[in-house]
Design a protein around this motif. Structure first.
Motif, short mmCIF file in Angstrom:
data_model
loop_
_atom_site.label_atom_id
_atom_site.label_comp_id
_atom_site.label_asym_id
_atom_site.label_seq_id
_atom_site.Cartn_x
_atom_site.Cartn_y
_atom_site.Cartn_z
N UNK B 126 -1.74 20.31 -29.04
CA UNK B 126 -2.43 21.52 -28.41
C UNK B 126 -1.62 21.35 -26.99
N UNK B 127 -1.35 20.23 -26.46
CA UNK B 127 -0.80 20.18 -25.17
C UNK B 127 0.67 20.81 -25.19
N UNK B 128 1.31 20.66 -26.21
CA UNK B 128 2.61 21.21 -26.75
C UNK B 128 2.78 22.50 -26.54
N UNK B 129 1.35 23.17 -27.19
CA UNK B 129 1.19 24.74 -27.24
C UNK B 129 1.17 25.36 -26.07
N UNK B 130 0.72 24.61 -25.02
CA UNK B 130 0.46 24.95 -23.59
C UNK B 130 1.82 24.63 -22.67
N UNK B 131 2.83 23.80 -23.19
CA UNK B 131 3.76 23.59 -22.55
C UNK B 131 3.74 22.31 -21.70
N UNK B 132 2.59 21.55 -21.96
CA UNK B 132 2.34 20.16 -20.84
C UNK B 132 2.19 18.93 -21.68
N UNK B 133 3.20 18.77 -22.69
CA UNK B 133 2.94 17.56 -23.57
C UNK B 133 3.28 16.65 -22.56
N UNK B 134 4.23 16.65 -21.68
CA UNK B 134 4.61 15.62 -20.77
C UNK B 134 3.79 15.09 -19.62
N UNK B 135 2.81 15.84 -19.63
CA UNK B 135 1.60 15.27 -18.44
C UNK B 135 0.50 14.55 -19.05
N UNK B 136 0.47 14.33 -20.46
CA UNK B 136 -0.64 13.42 -20.89
C UNK B 136 -1.25 12.37 -20.26
N UNK B 137 -0.07 11.56 -19.41
CA UNK B 137 -0.70 10.56 -18.75
C UNK B 137 -1.23 10.56 -17.27
N UNK B 138 -1.18 11.75 -16.99
CA UNK B 138 -1.51 12.36 -15.58
C UNK B 138 -2.83 12.55 -15.43
N UNK B 139 -3.47 12.46 -14.16
CA UNK B 139 -4.97 12.73 -13.90
C UNK B 139 -4.96 13.90 -13.38
N UNK B 140 -6.22 14.65 -13.70
CA UNK B 140 -6.30 16.24 -13.19
C UNK B 140 -5.78 16.38 -11.58
N UNK B 141 -6.11 15.21 -10.69
CA UNK B 141 -5.74 15.58 -9.41
C UNK B 141 -4.27 15.58 -9.08
N UNK B 142 -3.47 15.23 -10.34
CA UNK B 142 -2.10 15.10 -9.99
C UNK B 142 -1.38 16.60 -10.43
N UNK B 143 -2.19 17.42 -11.10
CA UNK B 143 -1.69 18.49 -11.48
C UNK B 143 -1.90 19.82 -10.52
N UNK B 144 -0.94 20.70 -10.70
CA UNK B 144 -1.11 21.99 -9.70
C UNK B 144 -2.01 22.71 -10.42
N UNK B 145 -2.54 23.90 -9.73
CA UNK B 145 -3.69 24.82 -10.11
C UNK B 145 -3.22 25.38 -11.47
#
Lengths: 264, 265
Positions: B126-145
């Motif tokens: 699912x994360x790969x489908x939205x292009x964000x597989x590499x972010x799986x360890x991050x917390x939501x606060x560390x993501x851009x909008x």
């Protein structure tokens, strides 16, 4: 003149009615929590996680506060007992004050301001950022998944914290009374042992802190869940949690003490 | 629009207290399509999604999802229906105390008994489908909008819903994120064979990706059509909305008293 009086009376009436509504809603909310508590026990790790956040994270403040309260009790107690030549009863005084009253009451007050306010703010913000609605839309009951584990964690945490508060308090009293002032160590401990009754003193203290745990956590969670989803709403709810739970603790303490003394 | 309807809204009225929001609304959302519901702020678009999700009940009329009237279902029935729906909230509504991975895995853990290894594979897909597989360890606060919105999208489609609802998915995104999210909405819908309802006021992005558009104003549908029909429409409201004109049927000025009087002239 009559119009002004009527208006004032109406205002008071409106406030009373709204307070009664709030108490009713809060009680209904507590009922819902109890009804949806199955998940908290079936998946106990959810409760344990919350126990860590509310209980373990409150440990430092509880231990430090307990120690200083015990030290003050040691000092004040010694000063008073000295006048009657009964310094040897210092151990009893410190232990009884802590186990019966100060432990449960102060630990619950500290829990309300440290963990209760955090619970309100967390639930309020989850609501404001639509996390609660998102959970509802995923067909997951937020009361069962988010609220109930926090409730049981709080109910478990308060008696445990009160016990640790009392232990640290006794240690603080020992430090000041025995180590600093020089009260006889043997009489300090033996007097304590002979006067503190397990059922009447310790168990009643535990019952008190369980009741305080239910009251503080239920108030904190209700205020968070009921908070308007705005910055002012959440900050107002956090303040109300601390004020309402502090009052609830003190009022309940009086009622419980009265009941326990009659019973004893 | 010929194919079978997944969501039907018939003669729906809804009011918050005495304030009417929807007035005799009629809409149809056919299966496997991406449909936009457009309109200015406060015109009742989000209310429409909440009605479809069963969070609120209409004052009159009915909302049918997959052949069932949603507001007549009991709690168990409603929850069973919601398991087949996904909703992307305006700012993602990610659970801030969980990592990206746990957010996407949340529904799988709550609703299925899948082993953790399989959940891991599904989350990564699912994360790969939205292009964000590499972010799986991050917390939501560390993501851009924009990234948070995409993670929320991965979470929304975690259990392959038949109906995906988007509440203002383009709000507050930079042009690149906007195109990315727009394309994802289209691609995920086609890949899952789902139906998507996109509530938005971003005309240009919607015209690029949707099959059909409804325009809502003052609680009722005032225009509808395919993107080509909308572009060619001569209706004044559609013209004003599509071209973002300041004045038109939606006035620039909020109704007020006499201007000269307000200036003490």
């Amino acid at each position: 003149m009559i119009a002004a009086i009527t208006e004032n009376l109406t205002g008071i009436g409106r406030r009373v009615v709204s307070a009664v509504w709030r108490i009713g809603n809060g009680t209904r909310f507590l009922g819902l929590i109890l009804f949806h508590s199955g998940t908290s026990f079936r998946r106990f790790r959810l409760t344990v996680k919350e126990l860590f956040f509310s209980g373990v994270m409150s440990l430092i403040i509880i231990l430090v506060a307990g120690m200083f309260v015990g030290m003050v009790l040691g000092l004040q107690g010694y000063e008073t007992l000295k006048r009657y030549g009964s310094e040897s009863a210092l151990g009893s005084l410190v232990a009884l004050s802590l186990v019966r009253e100060l432990g449960p009451v102060l630990a619950a007050l500290l829990f309300a301001s440290r963990a209760g306010s955090a619970m309100t703010a967390e639930i309020g913000l989850m609501k404001a950022t639509e996390q609660i609605s998102a959970m509802e839309m995923m067909a997951i009951n937020p009361i069962a998944r988010v609220v109930a584990p926090r409730f049981w964690a709080g109910v478990l945490a308060v008696p445990l914290l009160a016990a640790m508060f009392s232990v640290m308090g006794v240690f603080g009293g020992y430090l000041v009374g025995v180590v600093l002032i020089g009260v006889d160590e043997g009489s300090f401990w033996s007097q304590m042992q002979s006067t503190v009754d397990f059922r009447y003193d310790v168990l009643n203290g535990v019952i008190k802190s369980c009741v305080f745990g239910v009251a503080v956590t239920a108030i904190a969670l209700f205020e968070g869940y009921d908070a308007p989803p705005t910055a002012e709403g959440v900050s107002g709810a956090t303040t109300r949690t601390v004020v309402e739970s502090s009052l609830a603790i003190l009022i309940l303490d009086f009622i419980l003490t009265a009941l326990m003394i009659q019973e004893g | 629009m010929s194919s079978e309807a997944l969501v039907e809204i018939r003669d729906v009225n809804f009011a918050y207290g005495k304030r009417p929001i929807l007035k005799g609304m009629n809409l149809t959302f056919p299966k496997n399509k991406v449909i936009a519901v457009m309109g200015g702020s406060g015109c009742g678009k989000t209310t429409l999604l909440r009605l479809i999700g069963g969070s609120i009940k209409p004052t009159s009329g009915h909302v049918k999802v997959n052949g069932q009237i949603i507001h007549e279902l009991d709690r168990a029935g409603l929850y069973a229906m919601r398991r087949k729906m996904g909703m992307l909230f305006q700012f993602g509504a990610l659970f801030t105390d969980m990592s990206v991975y746990d957010n996407v895995a949340f529904q799988m853990r709550e609703h299925t008994n899948l082993p953790e290894e399989m959940i891991r594979d599904l989350v990564m897909m699912k994360l790969h489908a939205v292009g964000l597989r590499g972010t799986h360890d991050l917390m939501p606060a560390e993501l851009s909008g924009g990234m948070a919105r995409r993670v929320a999208l991965a979470r929304t489609v975690a259990l392959d819903p038949m109906l995906i609802m988007y509440d203002e998915p383009f709000a507050g995104l930079d042009p690149i994120s906007l195109t990315v999210v727009g394309n994802l909405i289209r691609r995920l819908n086609d890949a899952l064979g789902a139906t998507s309802i996109v509530v938005t006021h971003d005309v240009q992005e919607s015209l690029k990706i949707v099959d059909y558009l409804y325009f809502v104003a003052d609680g009722a549908i005032i225009a509808e059509g395919t993107p080509e029909e909308i572009r060619a429409s001569t209706k004044p409201f559609v013209q004003q909305f599509v071209h973002g004109e300041m004045d038109g049927p939606v006035p620039f000025h909020f109704p007020g008293g006499d201007y000269k009087k307000d200036l003490n002239l």
